[in-house]
Design an enzyme around this catalytic site. Sequence first.
Site, PDB file in Angstrom:
ATOM      1  N   LYS A  93       0.842  -1.203   0.000  1.00  0.00           N
ATOM      2  CA  LYS A  93       0.000   0.000   0.000  1.00  0.00           C
ATOM      3  C   LYS A  93       0.872   1.247   0.000  1.00  0.00           C
ATOM      4  O   LYS A  93       1.524   1.575   0.988  1.00  0.00           O
ATOM      5  CB  LYS A  93      -0.929   0.068   1.216  1.00  0.00           C
ATOM      6  CG  LYS A  93      -1.959   1.196   1.027  1.00  0.00           C
ATOM      7  CD  LYS A  93      -2.623   1.664   2.304  1.00  0.00           C
ATOM      8  CE  LYS A  93      -1.916   2.790   3.000  1.00  0.00           C
ATOM      9  NZ  LYS A  93      -1.893   4.083   2.273  1.00  0.00           N
ATOM     10  N   CYS A  96      13.549  10.360   7.262  1.00  0.00           N
ATOM     11  CA  CYS A  96      13.479   9.835   8.630  1.00  0.00           C
ATOM     12  C   CYS A  96      14.819   9.981   9.349  1.00  0.00           C
ATOM     13  O   CYS A  96      14.857  10.164  10.552  1.00  0.00           O
ATOM     14  CB  CYS A  96      13.004   8.396   8.633  1.00  0.00           C
ATOM     15  SG  CYS A  96      13.880   7.365   7.462  1.00  0.00           S
ATOM     16  N   GLU A 125       9.599  14.788  16.022  1.00  0.00           N
ATOM     17  CA  GLU A 125      10.007  14.768  14.613  1.00  0.00           C
ATOM     18  C   GLU A 125       9.149  15.778  13.845  1.00  0.00           C
ATOM     19  O   GLU A 125       7.928  15.651  13.794  1.00  0.00           O
ATOM     20  CB  GLU A 125       9.811  13.357  14.039  1.00  0.00           C
ATOM     21  CG  GLU A 125      10.235  13.265  12.592  1.00  0.00           C
ATOM     22  CD  GLU A 125      10.121  11.848  12.025  1.00  0.00           C
ATOM     23  OE1 GLU A 125       9.029  11.266  12.092  1.00  0.00           O
ATOM     24  OE2 GLU A 125      11.138  11.339  11.518  1.00  0.00           O
ATOM     25  N   GLU A 183       9.963   0.917  10.508  1.00  0.00           N
ATOM     26  CA  GLU A 183      10.960   1.976  10.344  1.00  0.00           C
ATOM     27  C   GLU A 183      10.232   3.260  10.649  1.00  0.00           C
ATOM     28  O   GLU A 183       9.407   3.716   9.863  1.00  0.00           O
ATOM     29  CB  GLU A 183      11.485   1.942   8.904  1.00  0.00           C
ATOM     30  CG  GLU A 183      12.970   2.162   8.844  1.00  0.00           C
ATOM     31  CD  GLU A 183      13.311   3.533   8.387  1.00  0.00           C
ATOM     32  OE1 GLU A 183      13.152   4.466   9.223  1.00  0.00           O
ATOM     33  OE2 GLU A 183      13.711   3.694   7.237  1.00  0.00           O
TER      34      GLU A 183
HETATM   35  P1  NAP Z   1       1.692   7.893   8.453  1.00  0.00           P
HETATM   36  O1  NAP Z   1       0.258   8.173   8.635  1.00  0.00           O
HETATM   37  O2  NAP Z   1       2.414   7.130   9.470  1.00  0.00           O
HETATM   38  O3  NAP Z   1       1.818   7.180   7.025  1.00  0.00           O
HETATM   39  C1  NAP Z   1       2.591   6.067   6.692  1.00  0.00           C
HETATM   40  C2  NAP Z   1       1.758   4.991   6.015  1.00  0.00           C
HETATM   41  O4  NAP Z   1       0.905   4.364   6.974  1.00  0.00           O
HETATM   42  C3  NAP Z   1       0.845   5.506   4.927  1.00  0.00           C
HETATM   43  O5  NAP Z   1       0.778   4.587   3.883  1.00  0.00           O
HETATM   44  C4  NAP Z   1      -0.464   5.615   5.689  1.00  0.00           C
HETATM   45  O6  NAP Z   1      -1.595   5.700   4.891  1.00  0.00           O
HETATM   46  C5  NAP Z   1      -0.432   4.372   6.507  1.00  0.00           C
HETATM   47  N1  NAP Z   1      -1.384   4.375   7.632  1.00  0.00           N
HETATM   48  C6  NAP Z   1      -1.936   5.443   8.265  1.00  0.00           C
HETATM   49  N2  NAP Z   1      -2.773   5.035   9.229  1.00  0.00           N
HETATM   50  C7  NAP Z   1      -2.767   3.691   9.217  1.00  0.00           C
HETATM   51  C8  NAP Z   1      -3.420   2.683   9.982  1.00  0.00           C
HETATM   52  N3  NAP Z   1      -4.279   2.987  10.946  1.00  0.00           N
HETATM   53  N4  NAP Z   1      -3.170   1.399   9.709  1.00  0.00           N
HETATM   54  C9  NAP Z   1      -2.294   1.058   8.734  1.00  0.00           C
HETATM   55  N5  NAP Z   1      -1.659   1.963   7.971  1.00  0.00           N
HETATM   56  C10 NAP Z   1      -1.881   3.259   8.207  1.00  0.00           C
HETATM   57  O7  NAP Z   1       2.451   9.233   8.231  1.00  0.00           O
HETATM   58  P2  NAP Z   1       1.834  10.602   7.687  1.00  0.00           P
HETATM   59  O8  NAP Z   1       0.498  10.871   8.290  1.00  0.00           O
HETATM   60  O9  NAP Z   1       1.867  10.556   6.231  1.00  0.00           O
HETATM   61  O10 NAP Z   1       2.880  11.649   8.222  1.00  0.00           O
HETATM   62  C11 NAP Z   1       2.755  12.154   9.548  1.00  0.00           C
HETATM   63  C12 NAP Z   1       4.097  12.244  10.197  1.00  0.00           C
HETATM   64  O11 NAP Z   1       4.712  10.971  10.238  1.00  0.00           O
HETATM   65  C13 NAP Z   1       5.126  13.088   9.484  1.00  0.00           C
HETATM   66  O12 NAP Z   1       4.982  14.438   9.754  1.00  0.00           O
HETATM   67  C14 NAP Z   1       6.408  12.537  10.006  1.00  0.00           C
HETATM   68  O13 NAP Z   1       6.723  13.073  11.247  1.00  0.00           O
HETATM   69  C15 NAP Z   1       6.101  11.089  10.161  1.00  0.00           C
HETATM   70  N6  NAP Z   1       6.597  10.294   9.016  1.00  0.00           N
HETATM   71  C16 NAP Z   1       7.735   9.619   9.171  1.00  0.00           C
HETATM   72  C17 NAP Z   1       8.240   8.885   8.132  1.00  0.00           C
HETATM   73  C18 NAP Z   1       9.494   8.131   8.275  1.00  0.00           C
HETATM   74  O14 NAP Z   1      10.044   7.666   7.288  1.00  0.00           O
HETATM   75  N7  NAP Z   1       9.991   7.945   9.467  1.00  0.00           N
HETATM   76  C19 NAP Z   1       7.588   8.859   6.916  1.00  0.00           C
HETATM   77  C20 NAP Z   1       6.400   9.553   6.784  1.00  0.00           C
HETATM   78  C21 NAP Z   1       5.920  10.267   7.847  1.00  0.00           C
HETATM   79  P3  NAP Z   1      -2.049   7.182   4.496  1.00  0.00           P
HETATM   80  O15 NAP Z   1      -1.140   7.564   3.409  1.00  0.00           O
HETATM   81  O16 NAP Z   1      -3.440   7.083   4.057  1.00  0.00           O
HETATM   82  O17 NAP Z   1      -1.895   8.028   5.718  1.00  0.00           O
END
Ligand code: NAP
Length: 499
Positions: free
Chosen positions: A195, A304, A401, A270
């Site tokens: 996904k 990250c 972060e 990760e």
């Molecule tokens: P996120 O929600 O953690 O997104 C990562 C992935 O998880 C996306 O594919 C997301 O889908 C999916 N996801 C979200 N809720 C889920 C659930 N309940 N069950 C299973 N999968 C789920 O991150 P974000 O909202 O895009 O970003 C928010 C913050 O996360 C950023 O500001 C940053 O601080 C952090 N982040 C960190 C990394 C890293 O590499 N460490 C990468 C991205 C973000 P959706 O796309 O629909 O949300």
Amino acid sequence: MNAPYVHPKIGPRAAAFLAREHKLLIDGKWVPARSGKTFDTFDPGTGRVIAKVAEGDAVDVDFAVQAARRAFEGRAWRMMTPNERGKLIWRLADLLEQNAEELGVLEALNNGKPFATARDRDVPGCADLFRYMAGWATKITGETLGISTPGQFHAFTVREPVGVVGQIIPWNGPLAMATWKLAPALATGCTVVLKPAEQTPLTALRMGELIQEAGIPDGVVNIVTGFGATAGAAIAAHPDIDKVGFTGSSEVGRIIVHAAAGNLKKVSLELGGKSPVIVFPDADMSVAIPGATQAIFANSGQVCTAGSRLFAHKKVFDRMIDGIAQQASQIRVGHGLTDGSQMGPVISQTQMERVMGYVDQGRAAGATVTAGGNRIGQEGYFVAPTILTDTKPEMSVVKEEIFGPVLCAMSFDDDDLERIAKQANDSIYGLAGSIWTQNISIAHKMAQRIRAGRIGINTHGNVDAALPTGGFKQSGWGREKGHEGLHLYTEVKSVIVSL
Ligand code: NAP
Ligand code: MG
């Protein structure tokens, strides 16, 4: 319905891709979501809709899991010799390179990153990781074991594919994140339901087409675009998925762990980071300044492992800040498809507001905005490279972060490595860190003391295929890439033969 916007710099091939319908890849066929729903995907450089994409949910995930299960149990993949599997993965790498221009355009358009970075660094980096893992396909081995039980035995271990894996990835490096997940899964003989992030589905879908073109059997890789709360959650909870690999926020990481408990599927994570960049007074400033600048501003800080906390010795603090501010002011911030852009927008309006919200919190808590601190322009989600000084360990900008181009700078006036390390380690995260000094002894002593999965000495970012990446503490579980990365996708089986 308004037709999606077409950016003037898109070449004919990316335009042709955008004009296609963007469906789910299930069992080797492109199918709409069962619900018939689609969602809009955007260009973060303009905020405009560029395509509509199938909105997969739990129902589609279930079909994808069934397809992946059949492909796993079937002969086409499981009985394929490792060298044949390796060749298919290698062919995919070739196809990525052959399509680098188009993939670069789509990545720049959907993620915002500069086209040159996407085409010349990300795509070759992905090809490299696929080839690295293609090479491992023939080298996944077990051990022979000495047995002490009375009697005569021959005992050995084999590493078998873990099975059907769910992979959930973020938007900050859409192609790279898909590759980090797919390459080891394919090398070990797993099958996948992937996904992509809701913000950046396009290059994963293009990769899906190339996976088919490479000849990887139907059902081995299934791609379900959609939202985290529906499609993502269905993957994490699915009883017939053997393992879930996730990259993203720590909040969602926790949700995944809970959801995975149902069938106790294996989990690798990760998650976030707040990585320290530690600069000693003897550091070569001509290396440390550009290094620290890149560490935080590359990919608009949406990395990250970004070096988001700078610790510089008092003797060099001002020079570091002046130098980074000077370099930051020269970064050409612009649309990913504008010639010469070096830094693109952040991914979305939400992310921009989040980043600006942190800058405001920092200001309110007493930090000084030494550079940037503002949005650039009114179209797209551009945030100026930002440096906050007078930051304190208890501030949210230092603890959390931000995932944007915001550096928190602090100084130390100390020669005691334990105390310096304690400051640098004062974080729930432990993903990466870098140490800048010409003193080899200090460099190694600090490398031992920093609790993080990847330490750079006089370098910060490195995504080489051979280097395992992953987190200590709340930065995650397991390591991706390198030989270690394969272990996430295999189960060890002991076989004992009574002779
Ligand atoms: P996120 O929600 O953690 O997104 C990562 C992935 O998880 C996306 O594919 C997301 O889908 C999916 N996801 C979200 N809720 C889920 C659930 N309940 N069950 C299973 N999968 C789920 O991150 P974000 O909202 O895009 O970003 C928010 C913050 O996360 C950023 O500001 C940053 O601080 C952090 N982040 C960190 C990394 C890293 O590499 N460490 C990468 C991205 C973000 P959706 O796309 O629909 O949300
Ligand atoms: Mg999200």
